[in-house]
Design an enzyme around this catalytic site. Structure first.
Site, mmCIF file in Angstrom:
data_model
loop_
_atom_site.group_PDB
_atom_site.id
_atom_site.type_symbol
_atom_site.label_atom_id
_atom_site.label_comp_id
_atom_site.label_asym_id
_atom_site.label_seq_id
_atom_site.Cartn_x
_atom_site.Cartn_y
_atom_site.Cartn_z
ATOM 1 N N ASP A 121 0.846 -1.194 0.000
ATOM 2 C CA ASP A 121 0.000 0.000 0.000
ATOM 3 C C ASP A 121 0.884 1.247 0.000
ATOM 4 O O ASP A 121 0.404 2.367 -0.173
ATOM 5 C CB ASP A 121 -1.000 -0.004 1.173
ATOM 6 C CG ASP A 121 -0.330 0.011 2.534
ATOM 7 O OD1 ASP A 121 0.907 -0.120 2.615
ATOM 8 O OD2 ASP A 121 -1.059 0.154 3.542
ATOM 9 N N GLU A 132 8.180 -3.955 11.371
ATOM 10 C CA GLU A 132 8.647 -2.669 10.825
ATOM 11 C C GLU A 132 9.072 -1.702 11.924
ATOM 12 O O GLU A 132 8.338 -1.463 12.884
ATOM 13 C CB GLU A 132 7.527 -2.038 9.977
ATOM 14 C CG GLU A 132 7.929 -0.681 9.403
ATOM 15 C CD GLU A 132 7.012 -0.149 8.312
ATOM 16 O OE1 GLU A 132 6.083 -0.879 7.881
ATOM 17 O OE2 GLU A 132 7.236 0.995 7.891
#
Ligand code: KIV
Length: 281
Positions: free
Chosen positions: A46, A190
């Protein structure tokens, strides 16, 4: 038809101690080169929103844009697993809509798997992942800094920093364990401290794929535009392996100079009239 990398291939490579590789791609020409370069997985992220479509963050990406990008990548890729990244609010509002949208990535866009971001102790998303994996949709988890929650988190902050024994770090470990129970085949981690990356990796028996998660994870992922130096910023968590901005600018300058200077097109770029026969390339 050539078989692309499957979940069981990923598992075999992980069990053999291979470090896994993933890069993002959003269109066919780049995906073809990323595939030829030999990565295990291609994430149609995304991050297309901010790295391909000019938005400030990932939130505006629509399902239709994500499906179109994924289908383009699917058409170009022979070997790597293609993972479709579910956009902000394409999952979570209801189980039905979440399952339907995840299914569209596979049925309409040719994805081999989907990825969903999960908040710490994000039970709604974990239940959805449980249902997707039960239905046969290979699902990748994503924890740590989750950009879809950027407005809630307050910015791209390092998760678990200075708090290796803290509730925040424990929460990430517990969330990874819940994702494993729900059946994910990999977990993206992340922007966490290296210690948190190591703790999560030790806690679960599914491969962890780090971006800004340090060295003690099972694989690495980077955003393609960052690593190619293509309109991207230089982030500490990334590494620039090429400088395509300069390459493109200098190619365009050469083109402009040659057209204005009458060097292009040259005789070899022109067509003679042919009496018959196929067009020349
Ligand atoms: O969309 C994306 O690029 C991602 C990676 C940062 C893992 O989710």
């Amino acid at each position: 038809m050539q078989e692309r990398t499957s979940v069981s291939d990923i598992w075999t490579r992980y069990e053999d101690g291979e470090t896994l590789t993933m890069l993002t791609a959003y269109d066919a020409p780049i995906a073809a080169q990323v595939d030829a370069g030999g990565v295990d997985m291609i994430l149609v992220g995304d991050s297309a929103a901010d790295n391909h479509l000019g938005h400030d963050d990932t939130l505006p990406l629509t399902m239709e844009e994500a499906l179109s990008n994924t289908a383009a990548v699917d058409r170009a890729v022979d070997d790597a697993m293609v993972v479709g990244d579910m956009p902000f609010l394409s999952y979570g509002a209801s189980m039905e809509e979440s399952v339907e949208n995840a299914g569209r990535f596979m049925k309409e866009a040719g994805a081999d798997a989907v990825k969903l971001e999960t908040a710490p102790h994000g039970e709604t998303t974990i239940e959805i992942i449980d249902r997707l994996t039960e239905l046969g949709i290979p699902t990748m988890g994503h924890i740590g800094f989750t950009p879809q929650r950027m407005h809630q988190i307050g910015g791209p902050y390092i998760q678990g920093r200075g708090q290796t024994t803290s509730a925040a770090a424990d929460e990430l470990v517990e969330t990874a364990e819940r994702l494993e129970e729900a059946g994910v085949f990999t977990i993206v981690l992340e922007t966490v401290t290296e210690e948190v990356g190591r703790r999560v990796t030790e806690a679960v028996d599914v491969p962890t794929i780090g971006i800004g998660a340090g060295r003690y994870v099972d694989g690495q992922v980077l955003v393609i535009t960052d690593m190619l130096g293509l309109g991207g910023e230089a982030f500490k968590l990334s590494k620039q392996y090429a400088d395509l901005d300069s390459e493109i600018e200098s190619a365009v300058e050469s083109y402009v100079d040659e057209v204005k200077g009458g060097e292009f097109p040259a005789e070899e770029n022109t067509y003679d009239p042919l009496p018959e026969g196929p067009d020349e390339d």
